[in-house]
Design a protein around this motif. Structure first.
Motif, short mmCIF file in Angstrom:
data_model
loop_
_atom_site.label_atom_id
_atom_site.label_comp_id
_atom_site.label_asym_id
_atom_site.label_seq_id
_atom_site.Cartn_x
_atom_site.Cartn_y
_atom_site.Cartn_z
N SER A 27 -19.51 -0.39 15.29
CA SER A 27 -18.61 -1.37 15.90
C SER A 27 -17.54 -1.78 14.89
N GLY A 28 -16.47 -2.39 15.38
CA GLY A 28 -15.41 -2.88 14.51
C GLY A 28 -14.43 -1.82 14.05
N ARG A 29 -14.36 -0.71 14.76
CA ARG A 29 -13.52 0.39 14.30
C ARG A 29 -12.08 0.32 14.79
N THR A 30 -11.75 -0.56 15.72
CA THR A 30 -10.39 -0.57 16.25
C THR A 30 -9.58 -1.79 15.83
N LYS A 40 -13.90 3.07 4.16
CA LYS A 40 -14.49 2.33 5.28
C LYS A 40 -13.97 2.88 6.60
N ARG A 41 -12.66 3.18 6.67
CA ARG A 41 -12.09 3.74 7.89
C ARG A 41 -12.67 5.13 8.17
N SER A 42 -12.93 5.87 7.12
CA SER A 42 -13.53 7.19 7.27
C SER A 42 -14.95 7.09 7.80
N ASP A 43 -15.67 6.08 7.37
CA ASP A 43 -17.05 5.89 7.83
C ASP A 43 -17.12 5.62 9.33
N TYR A 44 -16.09 5.00 9.87
CA TYR A 44 -16.08 4.67 11.29
C TYR A 44 -15.97 5.91 12.18
N ARG A 45 -15.51 7.04 11.63
CA ARG A 45 -15.31 8.24 12.44
C ARG A 45 -16.60 8.94 12.82
N HIS A 46 -17.66 8.67 12.07
CA HIS A 46 -18.90 9.43 12.26
C HIS A 46 -19.96 8.59 12.96
N ALA A 47 -20.72 9.24 13.81
CA ALA A 47 -21.79 8.56 14.53
C ALA A 47 -22.97 8.33 13.58
N VAL A 48 -23.71 7.26 13.82
CA VAL A 48 -24.88 6.93 13.02
C VAL A 48 -26.09 6.86 13.95
#
Length: 69
Positions: A27-30, A40-48
């Protein structure tokens, strides 16, 4: 008893891997992305993977027909 309907909002937010793990995006990626660091922005691209057992059980029940078990 009638068929179970797929909860479409849940089906769009989660996916199941071949090994059975339930994956979701963070959450919080947009919102307010400019002030976040590049890593941090790169981390948002990948599913966990989702690790909470209650969440996994609820999602599998809501998306019984959309997510193959």
């Amino acid at each position: 008893m009638p068929k179970m309907k797929t909860h479409k909002a849940t089906a769009k937010r989660f996916r199941l891997t071949r090994n059975g793990k339930l994956m979701h995006l963070k959450s919080g990626r947009t919102h307010l992305r400019r002030r976040k660091s590049a890593s941090k922005r790169s981390d948002y691209r990948h599913a966990v993977p989702s690790t909470v057992k209650g969440v996994i059980k609820r999602v599998k029940r809501l998306c019984a027909s959309a997510i193959p078990m």
